[in-house]
Design a protein around this motif. Structure first.
Motif, short mmCIF file in Angstrom:
data_model
loop_
_atom_site.label_atom_id
_atom_site.label_comp_id
_atom_site.label_asym_id
_atom_site.label_seq_id
_atom_site.Cartn_x
_atom_site.Cartn_y
_atom_site.Cartn_z
N ASP A 168 0.85 -1.17 0.22
CA ASP A 168 -0.23 -0.23 0.07
C ASP A 168 0.69 2.03 0.07
O ASP A 168 1.77 1.08 0.92
N GLU A 213 1.84 4.26 0.77
CA GLU A 213 1.59 5.65 1.87
C GLU A 213 1.41 7.15 1.20
O GLU A 213 0.73 7.71 2.05
N SER A 214 2.70 7.22 0.79
CA SER A 214 2.68 8.16 0.10
C SER A 214 3.30 8.51 -1.36
O SER A 214 4.56 7.18 -1.15
N ARG A 235 3.26 0.75 2.63
CA ARG A 235 3.33 0.13 3.61
C ARG A 235 3.61 -2.25 2.84
O ARG A 235 2.77 -2.35 1.96
N ARG A 242 8.90 0.23 6.23
CA ARG A 242 8.36 0.81 4.83
C ARG A 242 9.67 0.39 4.05
O ARG A 242 10.55 0.46 3.85
#
Length: 146
Positions: A86, A88-89, A106, A120
């Motif tokens: 996923d 995140e940024s 992630r 991460r």
């Protein structure tokens, strides 16, 4: 002869924001394909002469789309055990024909995240525009070493 910097007011910044939006869609689509285990979606929008530096060996990197394609099945097998992938940024800087982006993802099993909640994956992408289409020419995946 002095340059009149007011001339730059006429430049259309929508081109760079359009490029950024295209790149953001490309990378988020790629990440969704990774999450689904969709190999065709993962390799889409990648240059034939792609170079990737990945977490697992070979540490000198892989070169070419065929080698990139071959690198993914072991990851998909690991991910099928319940791991997440996923974004995140995601930050993007786009020029007219080259761009780069970096992301934090992630990417771990639930057990790994429970033990290290802030862990991460770091991603960096180098892109180039060919015939009006953005392609990933360089990809770098890494985890921090404590």
């Amino acid at each position: 002869m002095p340059h009149d910097f007011d001339d730059f007011d006429d430049l259309d910044s929508s081109d760079s924001s359009d490029d950024e939006a295209q790149i953001r869609a490309l990378i988020t689509g790629w990440a969704a394909a990774v999450h689904r285990g969709d190999l065709a979606g993962v390799i889409a929008d990648h240059a034939q002469d792609l170079v990737m530096f990945d977490v697992p060996p070979p540490h000198q990197g892989i070169r070419g789309l065929a080698a990139y394609r071959a690198a993914w099945p072991p990851f998909f097998a690991w991910q099928a055990q319940g791991a997440c992938f996923d974004i995140e940024s995601l930050d993007i800087t786009a020029g007219s024909d080259v761009a780069y982006a970096h992301a934090l993802v992630r990417c771990a099993t639930p057990e790994e995240l429970a033990a290290h909640p802030g862990f991460r994956l770091r991603l960096t992408f180098g892109l180039r525009k060919e015939r009006g289409r953005w392609l990933v020419a360089h990809e770098h995946h890494s985890f921090p070493h404590d």
